[in-house]
Design a protein around this motif. Structure first.
Motif, PDB file in Angstrom:
ATOM      1  N   ARG A 157     -15.819  -1.862  -1.984  1.00 63.14           N
ATOM      2  CA  ARG A 157     -15.994  -2.763  -0.834  1.00 63.14           C
ATOM      3  C   ARG A 157     -15.404  -2.118   0.396  1.00 63.14           C
ATOM      4  NH1 ARG A 157     -16.422  -8.486  -3.102  1.00 63.14           N
ATOM      5  NH2 ARG A 157     -17.061  -7.856  -5.173  1.00 63.14           N
ATOM      6  N   PRO A 158     -16.272  -1.756   1.336  1.00 59.84           N
ATOM      7  CA  PRO A 158     -15.808  -0.986   2.503  1.00 59.84           C
ATOM      8  C   PRO A 158     -14.635  -1.648   3.232  1.00 59.84           C
ATOM      9  CG  PRO A 158     -18.200  -1.287   2.543  1.00 59.84           C
ATOM     10  CD  PRO A 158     -17.705  -2.015   1.352  1.00 59.84           C
ATOM     11  N   GLU A 159     -14.647  -2.973   3.317  1.00 61.21           N
ATOM     12  CA  GLU A 159     -13.569  -3.624   4.092  1.00 61.21           C
ATOM     13  C   GLU A 159     -12.199  -3.407   3.449  1.00 61.21           C
ATOM     14  OE1 GLU A 159     -15.627  -6.778   1.591  1.00 61.21           O
ATOM     15  OE2 GLU A 159     -16.178  -5.016   2.770  1.00 61.21           O
ATOM     16  N   TYR A 160     -12.204  -3.071   2.159  1.00 63.10           N
ATOM     17  CA  TYR A 160     -10.933  -2.771   1.487  1.00 63.10           C
ATOM     18  C   TYR A 160     -10.273  -1.521   2.062  1.00 63.10           C
ATOM     19  CZ  TYR A 160      -9.694  -5.825  -2.444  1.00 63.10           C
ATOM     20  OH  TYR A 160      -9.221  -6.853  -3.210  1.00 63.10           O
ATOM     21  N   ARG A 161     -11.086  -0.649   2.622  1.00 65.19           N
ATOM     22  CA  ARG A 161     -10.530   0.608   3.118  1.00 65.19           C
ATOM     23  C   ARG A 161      -9.709   0.430   4.393  1.00 65.19           C
ATOM     24  NH1 ARG A 161     -12.473   4.788   0.070  1.00 65.19           N
ATOM     25  NH2 ARG A 161     -11.531   6.374   1.373  1.00 65.19           N
ATOM     26  N   ARG A 162      -9.801  -0.744   4.997  1.00 65.30           N
ATOM     27  CA  ARG A 162      -9.060  -0.939   6.249  1.00 65.30           C
ATOM     28  C   ARG A 162      -7.746  -1.696   6.056  1.00 65.30           C
ATOM     29  NH1 ARG A 162     -14.258  -2.481   8.003  1.00 65.30           N
ATOM     30  NH2 ARG A 162     -13.496  -4.593   8.250  1.00 65.30           N
ATOM     31  N   ILE A 163      -7.426  -1.979   4.812  1.00 69.84           N
ATOM     32  CA  ILE A 163      -6.250  -2.811   4.543  1.00 69.84           C
ATOM     33  C   ILE A 163      -4.971  -2.220   5.133  1.00 69.84           C
ATOM     34  CG2 ILE A 163      -4.759  -3.716   2.718  1.00 69.84           C
ATOM     35  CD1 ILE A 163      -7.298  -4.091   1.025  1.00 69.84           C
ATOM     36  N   LYS A 164      -4.772  -0.924   4.915  1.00 66.25           N
ATOM     37  CA  LYS A 164      -3.516  -0.319   5.361  1.00 66.25           C
ATOM     38  C   LYS A 164      -3.325  -0.476   6.874  1.00 66.25           C
ATOM     39  CE  LYS A 164       0.313   1.827   5.237  1.00 66.25           C
ATOM     40  NZ  LYS A 164       1.482   1.338   4.504  1.00 66.25           N
ATOM     41  N   GLU A 165      -4.424  -0.255   7.584  1.00 72.28           N
ATOM     42  CA  GLU A 165      -4.383  -0.395   9.032  1.00 72.28           C
ATOM     43  C   GLU A 165      -3.888  -1.785   9.432  1.00 72.28           C
ATOM     44  OE1 GLU A 165      -8.051   0.134  11.810  1.00 72.28           O
ATOM     45  OE2 GLU A 165      -8.128   1.560  10.113  1.00 72.28           O
ATOM     46  N   MET A 166      -4.419  -2.780   8.711  1.00 74.61           N
ATOM     47  CA  MET A 166      -4.048  -4.156   9.045  1.00 74.61           C
ATOM     48  C   MET A 166      -2.585  -4.412   8.718  1.00 74.61           C
ATOM     49  SD  MET A 166      -7.386  -5.887   7.419  1.00 74.61           S
ATOM     50  CE  MET A 166      -8.865  -4.928   7.287  1.00 74.61           C
ATOM     51  N   ILE A 167      -2.149  -3.882   7.586  1.00 68.09           N
ATOM     52  CA  ILE A 167      -0.741  -4.077   7.224  1.00 68.09           C
ATOM     53  C   ILE A 167       0.153  -3.475   8.308  1.00 68.09           C
ATOM     54  CG2 ILE A 167       1.071  -3.578   5.541  1.00 68.09           C
ATOM     55  CD1 ILE A 167      -1.106  -3.420   3.399  1.00 68.09           C
ATOM     56  N   LYS A 168      -0.248  -2.308   8.755  1.00 61.77           N
ATOM     57  CA  LYS A 168       0.535  -1.655   9.813  1.00 61.77           C
ATOM     58  C   LYS A 168       0.605  -2.553  11.041  1.00 61.77           C
ATOM     59  CE  LYS A 168      -0.369   3.254   9.036  1.00 61.77           C
ATOM     60  NZ  LYS A 168      -1.371   4.194   9.560  1.00 61.77           N
ATOM     61  N   GLY A 169      -0.491  -3.270  11.280  1.00 63.63           N
ATOM     62  CA  GLY A 169      -0.533  -4.190  12.414  1.00 63.63           C
ATOM     63  C   GLY A 169       0.459  -5.332  12.279  1.00 63.63           C
ATOM     64  N   ILE A 170       0.887  -5.605  11.059  1.00 64.12           N
ATOM     65  CA  ILE A 170       1.878  -6.670  10.870  1.00 64.12           C
ATOM     66  C   ILE A 170       3.282  -6.069  10.947  1.00 64.12           C
ATOM     67  CG2 ILE A 170       2.674  -8.532   9.365  1.00 64.12           C
ATOM     68  CD1 ILE A 170      -0.096  -8.343   7.967  1.00 64.12           C
ATOM     69  N   ASP A 171       3.535  -5.120  10.056  1.00 62.59           N
ATOM     70  CA  ASP A 171       4.865  -4.506  10.017  1.00 62.59           C
ATOM     71  C   ASP A 171       4.773  -3.277   9.117  1.00 62.59           C
ATOM     72  OD1 ASP A 171       7.441  -3.714   9.581  1.00 62.59           O
ATOM     73  OD2 ASP A 171       8.156  -5.654   8.831  1.00 62.59           O
ATOM     74  N   VAL A 172       5.085  -2.119   9.653  1.00 60.87           N
ATOM     75  CA  VAL A 172       4.902  -0.881   8.880  1.00 60.87           C
ATOM     76  C   VAL A 172       5.835  -0.784   7.682  1.00 60.87           C
ATOM     77  CG1 VAL A 172       3.913   0.660  10.591  1.00 60.87           C
ATOM     78  CG2 VAL A 172       6.390   0.268  10.576  1.00 60.87           C
ATOM     79  N   THR A 173       6.921  -1.572   7.705  1.00 63.99           N
ATOM     80  CA  THR A 173       7.917  -1.390   6.636  1.00 63.99           C
ATOM     81  C   THR A 173       7.656  -2.262   5.409  1.00 63.99           C
ATOM     82  OG1 THR A 173       9.362  -3.095   7.520  1.00 63.99           O
ATOM     83  CG2 THR A 173       9.687  -0.853   8.349  1.00 63.99           C
ATOM     84  N   ILE A 174       6.638  -3.088   5.456  1.00 59.68           N
ATOM     85  CA  ILE A 174       6.371  -3.971   4.306  1.00 59.68           C
ATOM     86  C   ILE A 174       5.998  -3.149   3.074  1.00 59.68           C
ATOM     87  CG2 ILE A 174       4.920  -5.827   3.415  1.00 59.68           C
ATOM     88  CD1 ILE A 174       4.326  -6.676   6.217  1.00 59.68           C
ATOM     89  N   PRO A 175       6.681  -3.379   1.939  1.00 58.99           N
ATOM     90  CA  PRO A 175       6.281  -2.665   0.717  1.00 58.99           C
ATOM     91  C   PRO A 175       4.870  -3.065   0.289  1.00 58.99           C
ATOM     92  CG  PRO A 175       8.377  -3.811   0.407  1.00 58.99           C
ATOM     93  CD  PRO A 175       7.830  -4.259   1.720  1.00 58.99           C
ATOM     94  N   VAL A 176       4.166  -2.112  -0.272  1.00 59.27           N
ATOM     95  CA  VAL A 176       2.791  -2.367  -0.684  1.00 59.27           C
ATOM     96  C   VAL A 176       2.669  -2.167  -2.192  1.00 59.27           C
ATOM     97  CG1 VAL A 176       0.380  -1.669  -0.415  1.00 59.27           C
ATOM     98  CG2 VAL A 176       1.919  -1.609   1.544  1.00 59.27           C
ATOM     99  N   MET A 177       1.862  -3.022  -2.795  1.00 59.59           N
ATOM    100  CA  MET A 177       1.638  -2.938  -4.219  1.00 59.59           C
ATOM    101  C   MET A 177       0.139  -2.920  -4.449  1.00 59.59           C
ATOM    102  SD  MET A 177       2.872  -5.857  -6.792  1.00 59.59           S
ATOM    103  CE  MET A 177       3.018  -5.524  -8.533  1.00 59.59           C
ATOM    104  N   ALA A 178      -0.312  -2.061  -5.361  1.00 57.59           N
ATOM    105  CA  ALA A 178      -1.740  -2.038  -5.670  1.00 57.59           C
ATOM    106  C   ALA A 178      -1.899  -2.257  -7.167  1.00 57.59           C
ATOM    107  CB  ALA A 178      -2.350  -0.703  -5.257  1.00 57.59           C
ATOM    108  N   LEU A 179      -2.945  -2.998  -7.550  1.00 56.14           N
ATOM    109  CA  LEU A 179      -3.179  -3.264  -8.978  1.00 56.14           C
ATOM    110  C   LEU A 179      -4.650  -3.072  -9.309  1.00 56.14           C
ATOM    111  CD1 LEU A 179      -1.407  -5.933  -7.658  1.00 56.14           C
ATOM    112  CD2 LEU A 179      -0.667  -5.864 -10.028  1.00 56.14           C
ATOM    113  N   THR A 180      -4.915  -2.431 -10.422  1.00 56.11           N
ATOM    114  CA  THR A 180      -6.304  -2.244 -10.838  1.00 56.11           C
ATOM    115  C   THR A 180      -6.404  -1.998 -12.346  1.00 56.11           C
ATOM    116  OG1 THR A 180      -8.310  -0.900 -10.558  1.00 56.11           O
ATOM    117  CG2 THR A 180      -6.221   0.247 -10.348  1.00 56.11           C
ATOM    118  N   ALA A 181      -7.604  -2.241 -12.872  1.00 53.33           N
ATOM    119  CA  ALA A 181      -7.860  -1.914 -14.277  1.00 53.33           C
ATOM    120  C   ALA A 181      -8.746  -0.680 -14.391  1.00 53.33           C
ATOM    121  CB  ALA A 181      -8.521  -3.096 -14.982  1.00 53.33           C
TER     122      ALA A 181
END
Ligand code: ADP
Ligand code: MG
Length: 736
Positions: A157-181
């Motif tokens: 899903r292309p919109e998933y590729r922009r997630i990091k950018e958006m997180i940065k827009g909130i606060d760059v220091t927020i820890p990020v977690m990714a989950l997948t099977a």
């Protein structure tokens, strides 16, 4: 919240009612609590949700959970709300909400009530939402179904590729977690790069499914092969996957005409038809479902015995997910894929209209499928390697459970040729794909070869004595063994690994390559084998097994209990091996105690007696002397203790067992067919309404699985322990 002083175990129990963490959950939770970036790769059903839900509940602030589908989100939010006392503990924020609802959600977050806020990437992208999120405390961001980030995943899903950018827009220091099977290294590296979390702590569970048998068959007269296979395994549940809806309907019809109880399933049917067909499969009114890959997402039938890929799958990820639906109960699970290179070419043609990048991805994924289909090494090893896991074909769990291991391909000494292969790869500066390398070796003057002037090189044709197919096989096998790799960034350019460089510096004495199966002559043999195989059969009497299953179904309807309550599959299989014809003999069957034998046994031994006489079957001699289930001292103590109504906790204490272990032992005793009356304990511990509800649940249930029961009954009302105790009571009373 009072959680700050709680231990993780207490929090687990308090919020979810679980007694222990599953797999790596505890370490993951700890890692998130430590504020590190965290990457979780676990198979479906591995328990990923808890990995972010628990830290979200414990920590200050609100965790943002990014999830691709509104329906999934709603489900998740409902299930979390069911743990807690306040509905505002979890919310979703997406386009389905009206203004008032949005205001409510935002105020709950601002007031610190909301621990989890589910969002789709689209909503995260909205400026007003970003502005709002900047104004509140965010504990961490979890990206669920993170394979959606990667073009190499099956659900890009292309919109998933922009997630990091958006997180940065909130606060760059927020820890990020990714989950997948999705476990391929490609997808993994894509996710980490895209989320800028290459240093994240990675938790990866094993994807091995040791009870599944993998097999690739040449796709010649596939309908015939299919019908033969299903008929030889009549009464067993199976799924047939086809790529198109048209093919699904065609095959379902062909099977029906041939007397097989089969139904079609695809997204073109209306919801009612789909759920009806699904239910009929679950309830064993049909044996076989012919489906597109749309089927299976929500399916949790534990005893699917075969999964056939009628058409070659588009990716190994998809293939592995689909085959994963076989043998969930740990029993037999045969995974058969029909392979014809023409299907691959057809799929490639379909890609032509698509954007170039997408084509390249699709082709690469397809290449992997082809390598799998053509490989000579253990299929399991290939698959696990593909998912970045190493596995030993001699000692690994699930060894000898694939066609190549059982029926190995011919071995060829290839050390001299391997040196030539390396010479060409190095000599062309590791800048070409396998096809080109082979053309140079073989001395084929293609346009690409002449473009690079490789036709005038001293390397040109140095391997022309060897068949191109053998070169291909050698390259594939060298990749799997770790001597070469296909570079992801450049869509498959062959490179030499460190191991390969060692090889060049210090060539070993021997390098064995396996010759591909000769499909044509193999089929001739296979054909005669299949035709004659009726009499040869396995140790188990499949015909009898089928009759026993029919009888079980009849009895289960008569007595109005689910089939597993009458006899479980392993018991019927054992009967089809041992031919018990008296109640005493029946008691020696796996999972049959005297209670069960008396309660349900009569029609079964009558059927077997008739069958034995009619077919002149010589029954095994050792039937009568086979010993009863070995009752260890501990078991005897437990059974006697329960007879004397000693509280279960005391029994556990005396034997130095955790309560959990005791429950496990009780379950063993019950499942081997012995009755236990633990009413004295249950009546003290669990109120009557609950007892009734669980009893009713199991009367209707498809499987005796505890987790499923918990899910159905709701883990805010029940603990796993309660359900286990009540299941013991149920099986004891109804089944044994
Ligand atoms: P995934 O997202 O990895 O596919 P889920 O998070 O949906 O898996 O969990 C699968 C099932 O496992 C759920 O029914 C969940 O309640 C159960 N589960 C998760 N953790 C535990 C645990 N520690 N003990 C018992 N059951 C658990
Ligand atoms: Mg999940």
């Amino acid at each position: 919240m009072k959680t700050t002083t709680m231990s993780l175990d207490e929090a687990l129990k308090e919020f979810f009612g679980f007694d222990s963490f599953k797999g790596m959950q505890r370490d993951v939770v700890q890692c998130v609590l430590d504020g590190s970036d965290t990457f979780v790769i676990m198979p479906t059903g591995g328990g990923k949700s808890l990995c972010y839900q628990l830290p979200a509940l414990i920590q200050d602030g609100t965790a943002i959970i990014i999830s691709p589908l509104i329906a999934l989100m709603k489900n998740q939010v409902d299930s979390i709300r069911s743990f807690g006392t306040n509905d505002n503990i979890a919310h979703f924020l997406n386009s389905s909400l009206n203004k008032t609802e949005i205001t409510q959600v935002k105020s709950d977050v601002t007031d610190g009530f909301t621990k989890m806020l589910y969002m789709a990437p689209e909503s995260l992208n909205k400026q007003e939402n970003l502005d709002f999120l900047r104004s509140v405390k965010i504990s961490f961001v979890a990206v669920d179904e993170a394979h959606c980030i990667s073009e190499w995943g099956h659900d890009f899903r292309p919109e998933y590729r922009r997630i990091k950018e958006m997180i940065k827009g909130i606060d760059v220091t927020i820890p990020v977690m990714a989950l997948t099977a999705t476990a391929t290294p490609k997808v993994q590296s894509d996710i980490q790069k895209n989320l800028a979390m290459v240093d994240a702590k990675v938790f990866k569970a094993s994807f091995n499914r040791p009870n599944l048998f993998y097999e690739v068959r040449p796709k010649i007269e596939p309908e015939k092969q299919l019908i033969r296979y299903i008929k030889e395994h009549e009464g067993k549940s199976g799924i047939i996957y086809c790529l198109s809806r048209k093919k699904v309907e065609e095959i379902a019809e062909t099977l029906q005409v041939n007397g097989i109880k089969a139904l079609a399933y695809h997204a073109g049917f209306d919801a009612g038809t789909r759920s009806r067909h699904q239910d009929m499969f679950l309830m064993e009114d049909v044996d076989v479902i012919v489906a597109t890959i749309a089927f299976g997402m929500g399916i949790d039938k534990p005893d699917v015995r075969f999964v056939v890929h009628y058409d070659i799958p588009k990716s190994l990820e998809g293939y592995y997910q689909e085959t994963g639906r076989a043998g969930r109960d740990g029993g037999e699970g045969r995974c058969i894929a029909f392979y014809d290179y023409k299907d691959v070419e057809k799929l490639e043609k379909f890609m032509h209209g698509k954007p170039v990048a997408e084509q390249e991805v699709g082709r690469q994924l397809l290449d992997e499928v082809v390598s799998y289909a053509e490989t000579a090494i253990s299929r399991r090893k290939f698959l696990l390697n593909y998912f970045g896991e190493s596995w030993d074909e001699v000692s690994g769990d699930g060894a000898n459970m694939d066609d190549n291991s059982v029926n190995p391909k011919e071995k060829v000494e290839f050390i001299t040729e391997m040196k030539l292969l390396y010479k060409v790869i190095k000599g062309t500066k590791e800048r070409f794909k396998s096809k080109h390398i082979i053309n140079v070796l073989a001395g084929n003057n293609t346009s690409e070869v002449s473009t690079y002037r490789h036709n005038t090189s001293e390397l040109f044709g140095i391997g022309k004595e060897t068949d191109a197919k053998m070169w291909m096989a050698a390259i594939r096998q060298a990749i799997v063994k770790g001597y070469l790799y296909k570079d992801i960034e450049t869509y498959g350019v062959l490179k030499v690994t460190a191991m390969g460089n060692d090889f060049i510096a210090n060539p070993p004495d021997s390098f064995i390559v396996h010759k591909d199966h000769d499909y044509i002559s193999q089929l001739k043999n296979a054909d005669s084998v299949i035709i004659n195989s009726k009499s040869s059969g396995a140790a188990m009497d499949e015909v009898l097994l089928k009759l026993l299953k029919e009888l079980r179904k009849k009895i289960s309807k008569q007595k109005n209990v689910p089939p597993f309550v009458v006899f479980q599959d392993p018991s019927l299989q054992d009967m089809a091996n041992q031919y018990p014809i008296t109640i005493d003999e029946l008691k020696n069957i796996q999972g049959v105690g005297s209670g069960k034998a008396i309660k349900f046994g009569k029609p079964f031994i009558e059927l077997i007696l008739d069958y034995v006489e009619e077919n002149d079957i010589e029954r095994p001699q050792d039937m009568v002397v086979k010993s009863v289930v070995n009752k260890s001292g501990r078991k005897v103590y437990i059974i006697q203790g329960i007879d004397r109504k000693i509280p279960l906790v005391d029994i556990a204490k005396t034997k130095g067992m955790e309560f959990d272990e005791l429950l496990e032992e009780l379950e063993h005793i019950i499942d081997s067919g012995t009755r236990l009356n633990i009413d004295y304990y249950i009546n003290d511990e669990i109120d009557e309404d609950k007892q009734d509800e669980v009893h009713n649940y199991f009367m209707e249930a498809e499987s005796p699985d505890v987790d499923e029961a918990l899910e159905e009954l709701g883990s805010d009302d029940y603990t796993t322990e309660e359900i286990r105790l009540l299941r013991i009571k149920f099986m004891s009373e109804i089944a044994n």
